[in-house]
Structure formats: C-alpha cells, structure tokens
Enzyme design. Sequence first.
Site: not given
Ligand code: F6R
Length: 260
Positions: A67, A136, A138, A143
């Site tokens: 992403d 959450d 995801h 989301e």
């Molecule tokens: C980032 C991504 C997100 C993160 C998630 C956790 O490329 O795909 O799904 O993996 O938001 O983020 P952190 O690791 O910063 O807690």
Amino acid sequence: MEVDISKTYDELSRKAANVIADVLNAKPNAVLGMATGSSPLGLYQELVRMHREEGLNFSQVTTFNLDEYVGLPVTHKQSYHYFMHENFFKHVNIPRENIHIPSGTTRNYRAFCEWYESRIKSCGGIDVQILGIGSDGHIAFNEPTSSLTSRTRLKTLARPTIEDNARFFDRVEDVPIYAITMGVGTILEAQTLVLVANGKNKADAVAKMIEGPVTSMITASALQMHSDARVFIDEPAAGRLQMREYYEWVQAKKPGAPAT
Ligand code: F6R
C-alpha cells in the site's frame, strides 16, 4: 494457520525472516510482498543482516508493496516509498526495476490499480507476502467491512487507523485520508502469508484474527481461509488467545512431526 509465540520482538522477527530466507534459498527469483509500519522493521533488519553476513542474495528478487498513502510524493518522509528505501531497499541488492510500490500520486488511480494487479500476475504471483495487522484488524489498508474478495484499489482510511498512524506525523491532520492498497483477495492469492505482530495493543485484533469468525469486520480473519498462513507474535500480542497452550504445544512438538 500456524501460530508461533515468541518471548521477544527480536525472536519473532528472526523467525519470520527465516521463512523469507528459506523461500529465497529455494527460489532465488521469488516474488516478495512487502509491508510497511513498525511491525516488520525487525524482520527487515534481520534480512539485511543475513544479506551482509551470510550472503542472502536478492539480485533476482521482485517485490510488490501492499500500500501507499494518496497524495504523498515519494520523497515525503512518511511515504511508504521513502520508508521502504530507508529501511530495506537501500541495504540489499534488489534491482531497482524489480521494485513495485503503489503510486500515491498517479493521475488515474483506477488504471494504476488494474496495472498493479496485472503486473503481479505477469511476474508469476507473490510467493510470500509479509503482513502486519492494524489495531482494528486490518491487513494492508483493508479497513473493517472491506470485501474479502477485494482487489487493489483506493480506500478511505478509518479514523482509528489515522489516529494510530498519527504517531509518525507532526499532527493528526497531516495523516492522509486515502490510500491505495492491495485487496484482501489479492493478498489471499500469495503462496505463503507471514504476519508479524507485537505488543499489547495488538492482542485484541490478533485474537479476533486467529480465533474469531471470518468477517469483513476484521479483514485479517481472512487468513483463516489461506492454506499457508504463518503468524509470528510476541507474548503481549498473544495475551488474549484462548488456544495459546495448543499453539505452544504444536510448536514444541514440531521437530518430532513426520516430514510432509
Ligand atoms: C502497512 C500495512 C498496515 C500495517 C498495520 C500495522 O503496509 O499494510 O496494514 O501493517 O497498520 O502497522 P504497524 O506495524 O505500524 O503497527
């Protein structure tokens, strides 16, 4: 789903990196799916160490990131382009032309998303996809209520995600509201999934992903439908698992299991 609980973040990062290294050793031209955020940082550090000290070779590797924020130029310190360059790509020998990260600045998002999907296919599909999990539930920026068959597309970020990610920006108002993200369906097509999560604030999402119902309310729960999903977590992130004893039993008995 294989659940591996480690005492420390370093330990879980090492174990997850070993899965990637095994794939690369078996298939030097593997296609890797990359994630950003704080969770995979230790995994990337370990891969960089293996590259420097053990000669782990990335020269034939192709990568696809999950992403990117919409609106941030690649030079922006919080863009995922910048993150990947600083934390991984500049330290290993992946040819520049083999690196794919969704564009956050294209003029035509729909066309870009279609191209990204077709590029993954023409490179043979993703061999191993690295994932983190949001508080959450995801995966990537899928989301809650994202379709479990979704493909790469533009998404509006949920408020909890914006608030979680505000720690990387000066002000919460600076966090982009939109992102371009691989879909859950895109992710499920990777041969192997490696999800890393650490810390108490992930315990609830981790428990729902592993032991809750498969639901678009927790898009990570779609990993239950994948035949080779491996989850590496630390003890705080495992804090709400009901079947923890079983996962630890399975890991302890793994060395004696018949080869498959
Ligand atoms: C980032 C991504 C997100 C993160 C998630 C956790 O490329 O795909 O799904 O993996 O938001 O983020 P952190 O690791 O910063 O807690």
